[in-house]
Write a protein that holds these residues in place. Structure first.
Motif, PDB file in Angstrom:
ATOM      1  N   THR A 114      30.430 -20.410  37.713  1.00  0.00           N
ATOM      2  CA  THR A 114      31.146 -21.185  36.697  1.00  0.00           C
ATOM      3  C   THR A 114      32.618 -21.301  37.049  1.00  0.00           C
ATOM      4  O   THR A 114      33.278 -20.270  37.257  1.00  0.00           O
ATOM      5  CB  THR A 114      31.013 -20.511  35.322  1.00  0.00           C
ATOM      6  N   PRO A 115      33.186 -22.485  37.141  1.00  0.00           N
ATOM      7  CA  PRO A 115      34.612 -22.637  37.441  1.00  0.00           C
ATOM      8  C   PRO A 115      35.473 -21.943  36.393  1.00  0.00           C
ATOM      9  O   PRO A 115      35.307 -22.191  35.198  1.00  0.00           O
ATOM     10  CB  PRO A 115      34.823 -24.153  37.416  1.00  0.00           C
TER      11      PRO A 115
ATOM     12  N   GLU B  17      38.544 -22.339  35.428  1.00  0.00           N
ATOM     13  CA  GLU B  17      39.362 -23.220  34.609  1.00  0.00           C
ATOM     14  C   GLU B  17      38.544 -23.917  33.524  1.00  0.00           C
ATOM     15  O   GLU B  17      39.045 -24.215  32.427  1.00  0.00           O
ATOM     16  CB  GLU B  17      40.075 -24.265  35.469  1.00  0.00           C
ATOM     17  N   LYS B  18      37.268 -24.145  33.814  1.00  0.00           N
ATOM     18  CA  LYS B  18      36.389 -24.783  32.829  1.00  0.00           C
ATOM     19  C   LYS B  18      36.056 -23.798  31.715  1.00  0.00           C
ATOM     20  O   LYS B  18      36.110 -24.134  30.524  1.00  0.00           O
ATOM     21  CB  LYS B  18      35.114 -25.273  33.507  1.00  0.00           C
TER      22      LYS B  18
ATOM     23  N   LYS C   2      38.934 -22.592  28.875  1.00  0.00           N
ATOM     24  CA  LYS C   2      39.208 -23.419  27.692  1.00  0.00           C
ATOM     25  C   LYS C   2      37.938 -23.821  26.937  1.00  0.00           C
ATOM     26  O   LYS C   2      37.968 -24.706  26.084  1.00  0.00           O
ATOM     27  CB  LYS C   2      39.985 -24.666  28.098  1.00  0.00           C
ATOM     28  N   SER C   3      36.845 -23.148  27.234  1.00  0.00           N
ATOM     29  CA  SER C   3      35.571 -23.492  26.614  1.00  0.00           C
ATOM     30  C   SER C   3      35.482 -22.954  25.188  1.00  0.00           C
ATOM     31  O   SER C   3      36.255 -22.082  24.771  1.00  0.00           O
ATOM     32  CB  SER C   3      34.412 -22.907  27.436  1.00  0.00           C
TER      33      SER C   3
END
Length: 351
Positions: A303-304, A306-307, A310-311
């Motif tokens: 899982t990135p 940065e993604k 902010k999820s």
């Protein structure tokens, strides 16, 4: 961060926007060569440890371009045979890196000092420094009892003396050491001696109240030996208040937070660690903070970062931690990233 940035960070992080992390911690291993009373990491199932190449895959992204301070912790991070390769990965992938922090128990002085001598063959000594943060939970036999190893204190002294000697050798480099004390029943009566020991080396000293949890510290089974009594709390509070007048602003900030927890049972300031600090566990998974280390499962090889940062999952975890954990937590994780308007007016962390 400068004082203005700290001020803005304190009032906007998590309220107006989710910033990029400014601190990075990699818990390089859960292995440890000591068996401390207040920590059960040494008894836990060991995680698969990222290879340097895998850590590189995670860090090779602009998401980490604001990191100026990065830490290698554990367990005991110097047990990693590829320790220097991990440092090279930090150097390569963190363009703004200015300080490498290493949290160590100080045991195994020969190994630690050998690594210390090699670090500046990797780092840029003109721009980057090394800070050895050494556990100091007592002096002499008390330290040995807490650390579960006879002779542990003698090894710590060898490590500290070796770093001190290296620091004095030319060429001049940004090399320093400090101590951290986990306050617990066995060392409450020795806090003054611990402070004198740190002062003798002109070293900083941070404090954390022992946290009893089956999350990261895995010490719930020894809770009866670790609970601070009302008398203990009173003694610790009196001791800490004596430090306030001569403590630098950042340490003053943290001492006041601990006193608030001791006397009122609640922090009087928010903790920003869940917004400022990105912690990667040994296997590449996310560790939000030590007290909620097992609340969520996500691996950054898949899982990135940065993604996920902010999820909604991360957002909900922060809300839960802020409600259930942060008010009574007295760890020093957010040391240095919080600054109120009043503190800013008085000179901030430079005052």
């Amino acid at each position: 961060m400068n004082n203005l940035q700290r001020l803005a960070f304190y009032y906007t992080a998590g309220k107006i926007f989710i910033p990029k992390p400014i601190y990075l911690i990699y818990n390089a291993t859960l292995r440890c060569d000591l068996s401390c009373l207040h920590c059960g990491i040494w008894q836990t199932q060991k995680l698969t440890e990222l290879k340097p190449q895998e850590l590189d895959l995670i860090l090779n992204r602009t998401f980490f371009d604001q990191i100026e301070t990065a830490w290698l912790t554990g367990g005991e991070p110097t047990l990693r045979k590829d320790f220097l390769e991990l440092v090279r990965t930090f150097k390569l992938r963190l363009p703004r890196l200015r300080m490498l922090g290493i949290a160590t128990n100080g045991y195994g002085s020969e190994r630690i000092l050998s690594l210390s001598q090699d670090l500046f063959s990797i780092l840029d000594s003109n721009q980057q420094g090394v800070f050895w943060h050494i556990s100091l939970d007592g002096v002499g036999k008390t330290f040995d009892k807490i650390r579960g190893k006879e002779g542990a204190f003698d090894e710590l002294i060898k490590t500290v003396e070796g770093i001190k000697t290296e620091k004095q050798k030319p060429p001049q480099r940004k090399l320093d050491l400090g101590f951290n004390c986990v306050v617990q029943p066995m060392n409450v009566s020795e806090l003054n001696e611990i402070k004198k020991f740190a002062d003798a080396y002109q070293a900083s000293l941070t404090f954390n109240l022992v946290e009893i949890t089956d999350q990261y510290f895995c010490n719930q089974a020894r809770a009866e030996k670790l609970y601070l009594t009302p008398k203990d709390k009173s003694e610790v509070s009196i001791f800490l208040k004596k430090l306030l007048a001569n403590s630098p602003p950042a340490f003053n900030y943290q001492i006041k937070r601990i006193i608030a927890v001791l006397e009122k049972g609640k922090r009087d300031r928010r903790c920003l660690s869940l917004y400022s600090t990105f912690i990667i566990n040994a296997d590449g998974s996310w560790m939000p903070c030590p007290l909620c280390s097992g609340w969520i499962k996500v691996n950054f090889l898949d899982t990135p970062p940065e993604k996920f940062w902010k999820s909604n999952s991360a957002k909900n975890l922060r809300k839960k931690a802020e409600k259930e954990l942060c008010p009574k937590c007295a760890l020093s994780c957010s040391l240095g990233d919080s600054l109120s308007i009043w503190e800013f007016i008085r000179g901030g962390f430079d005052g």
